[in-house]
Scaffold this motif. Structure first.
Motif, short mmCIF file in Angstrom:
data_model
loop_
_atom_site.label_atom_id
_atom_site.label_comp_id
_atom_site.label_asym_id
_atom_site.label_seq_id
_atom_site.Cartn_x
_atom_site.Cartn_y
_atom_site.Cartn_z
N VAL A 188 0.84 -1.20 0.00
CA VAL A 188 0.00 0.00 0.00
C VAL A 188 0.88 1.26 0.00
N ALA A 189 0.54 2.19 -0.91
CA ALA A 189 1.33 3.43 -1.01
C ALA A 189 0.91 4.42 0.08
N ARG A 190 1.92 5.15 0.62
CA ARG A 190 1.62 6.15 1.66
C ARG A 190 1.10 7.45 1.05
N TRP A 191 1.48 7.71 -0.20
CA TRP A 191 1.05 8.92 -0.88
C TRP A 191 -0.49 8.90 -0.96
N ASN A 192 -1.13 10.01 -0.64
CA ASN A 192 -2.60 10.08 -0.58
C ASN A 192 -3.15 9.09 0.47
N ALA A 193 -2.49 9.08 1.65
CA ALA A 193 -2.83 8.08 2.67
C ALA A 193 -4.29 8.18 3.13
N VAL A 253 4.75 1.45 1.11
CA VAL A 253 5.79 2.04 0.25
C VAL A 253 5.49 3.53 0.09
N PRO A 254 6.54 4.33 -0.32
CA PRO A 254 6.30 5.78 -0.37
C PRO A 254 5.16 6.18 -1.29
N GLY A 255 5.18 5.69 -2.54
CA GLY A 255 4.13 6.10 -3.47
C GLY A 255 3.85 5.01 -4.47
N ALA A 256 2.92 5.29 -5.39
CA ALA A 256 2.52 4.28 -6.37
C ALA A 256 3.72 3.77 -7.17
N TRP A 257 4.66 4.67 -7.44
CA TRP A 257 5.83 4.29 -8.24
C TRP A 257 6.57 3.09 -7.66
N GLU A 258 6.58 2.99 -6.32
CA GLU A 258 7.35 1.93 -5.65
C GLU A 258 6.55 0.62 -5.51
N ILE A 259 5.28 0.66 -5.87
CA ILE A 259 4.45 -0.55 -5.65
C ILE A 259 4.98 -1.77 -6.42
N GLY A 318 -3.00 1.84 -4.23
CA GLY A 318 -2.43 3.18 -4.34
C GLY A 318 -3.42 4.11 -5.02
N VAL A 319 -3.07 5.37 -5.07
CA VAL A 319 -3.93 6.36 -5.74
C VAL A 319 -3.05 7.33 -6.50
N LEU A 320 -3.32 7.47 -7.78
CA LEU A 320 -2.63 8.49 -8.58
C LEU A 320 -3.67 9.54 -8.94
N LEU A 321 -3.38 10.78 -8.55
CA LEU A 321 -4.31 11.87 -8.88
C LEU A 321 -3.74 12.66 -10.05
N ARG A 322 -4.54 12.77 -11.09
CA ARG A 322 -4.03 13.42 -12.31
C ARG A 322 -3.54 14.85 -12.03
N GLY A 323 -4.36 15.57 -11.28
CA GLY A 323 -4.03 16.97 -11.01
C GLY A 323 -2.70 17.14 -10.29
N GLU A 324 -2.37 16.17 -9.43
CA GLU A 324 -1.16 16.29 -8.59
C GLU A 324 0.07 15.70 -9.23
N THR A 325 -0.11 14.90 -10.25
CA THR A 325 0.99 14.07 -10.71
C THR A 325 1.52 14.52 -12.06
N ALA A 326 2.77 14.96 -12.04
CA ALA A 326 3.41 15.30 -13.31
C ALA A 326 3.63 13.99 -14.07
C1 DLZ Z 1 5.65 12.27 -6.78
C2 DLZ Z 1 4.27 11.74 -6.77
C3 DLZ Z 1 3.23 12.49 -7.32
C4 DLZ Z 1 3.46 13.82 -7.92
N1 DLZ Z 1 1.97 12.04 -7.29
C5 DLZ Z 1 1.71 10.82 -6.72
C6 DLZ Z 1 0.38 10.34 -6.71
O1 DLZ Z 1 -0.60 10.93 -7.13
N2 DLZ Z 1 0.20 9.10 -6.15
C7 DLZ Z 1 1.22 8.35 -5.64
O2 DLZ Z 1 0.99 7.23 -5.15
N3 DLZ Z 1 2.48 8.83 -5.65
C8 DLZ Z 1 2.75 10.05 -6.17
N4 DLZ Z 1 4.02 10.52 -6.19
C9 DLZ Z 1 5.08 9.75 -5.51
C10 DLZ Z 1 5.73 8.70 -6.41
O3 DLZ Z 1 4.87 7.61 -6.62
C11 DLZ Z 1 7.05 8.20 -5.79
O4 DLZ Z 1 6.78 7.68 -4.52
C12 DLZ Z 1 8.10 9.27 -5.67
O5 DLZ Z 1 8.32 9.87 -6.90
C13 DLZ Z 1 9.43 8.70 -5.14
O6 DLZ Z 1 9.96 7.77 -6.03
#
Ligand code: DLZ
Length: 292
Positions: A154-159, A188-194, A214-222
């Protein structure tokens, strides 16, 4: 809602009961839940399809206990071999001629043979000439997590969202019979690390399935699309290359509100759904393994 049909067949003697059970087990019937009390006992046998046929007018020309099969001739050989074996009663060849009828065509576009295991205990095996008769037999996973081990990444980003997804997954696992000690949670820190964490867990082979949240938000994510594609590809690749089922619970949403809806507010809980998919896939993997 109708779930299935149970036809109860009273068997005259304990010996006939054991004999019939032995034949059904030898032919590969799945055993169901039996029972025993002071008054008697029951053995359950499960088949993928069940019918209850009511008949009026004339007495049926077939035994009351009928088993529909595929490959009738192979089943005939198996029944004959079983009758010759000690478990089947070690019938003599002359007796088998009397008790086991030859496979014959019926007037209802099928072929049938019958076998009399004991006086009054006759059963029939039949195969329709139409290969598509009845419901096609399919392997399907059970929704029981009992005895299975799971990992949740589980990603911590958008916990605020992923914690809800995690609760949904745990709810599904516990309600389906998984034990707390059989569930590993990795943050894990974010979706990228899943994908990489999922792969590490899958490679240990200590879990039957991995649930990714995990959750990826379009508005927040480059580079949202690029990140999403990599995460999805990495999870899929880990599943395919390790052979361990991975359930995909990574939300891709336009807004936080949309994500909240999918994490239990208005549109179900995708964490719950991902866990159910993991349970089903773990079971399918077992079953496909058994078939092989
Ligand atoms: C950097 C980032 C951004 C901008 N947005 C998201 C997001 O919407 N959801 C998510 O799970 N993680 C996001 N991250 C963090 C990346 O997934 C990753 O953890 C970092 O870039 C560190 O490698």
């Amino acid at each position: 809602m109708i779930k299935g049909i149970t036809a109860v067949a009273a068997v005259a003697s304990g010996e006939a009961f054991e004999r019939l059970g032995s034949l059904f087990r030898a032919l590969g019937f799945e055993s169901g839940k039996g029972w025993e009390d002071n008054g008697g006992k029951g053995s359950a046998f499960l088949a993928p399809v069940g019918n209850l046929e009511l008949v009026t007018g004339r007495a049926p020309a077939v035994p009351a206990l009928l088993v529909e099969v595929t490959q009738l001739d192979a089943v005939y050989d198996a029944v004959r071999a079983w009758m010759l074996s000690t478990e089947g009663g070690a019938f003599r060849t002359e007796e088998i001629v009397v008790r086991l009828t030859a496979v014959a065509a019926t007037h209802w576009n099928s072929r049938l043979f019958t076998v009399e295991l004991a006086p009054g205990l006759k059963l029939g095996f039949w195969e329709s000439e139409n290969a598509l008769h009845g419901k096609p037999i399919a392997v399907e996973g059970d929704l029981s997590a009992a005895g299975k081990r799971f990992a949740i990444v589980v990603a911590r980003w958008n916990a605020v969202i992923t914690d809800r997804l995690l609760q949904g997954s745990l709810d599904a696992l516990h309600r389906s019979g998984a034990k707390a000690e059989d569930i590993e949670i990795v943050r894990v820190p974010g979706a990228w690390e899943i994908p990489s964490a999922a792969r590490m867990l899958a490679e240990t082979k200590r879990v039957h399935a991995v649930i990714t949240l995990g959750v990826l938000l379009r508005g927040e994510t480059a580079h949202y699309e690029a990140i999403y594609n990599e995460v999805a590809r990495g999870i899929g690749q880990s599943a395919q290359e390790t052979g361990v089922p991975h359930a995909f619970g990574v939300l891709t949403c336009e807004t936080l509100e949309q994500a909240l809806d999918r994490a239990g507010l208005k549109a179900g809980n995708k964490g719950f759904e991902a866990a159910i998919a993991a349970i089903e896939m773990a079971s399918i993997q077992d079953k496909i393994g058994q078939v092989r």
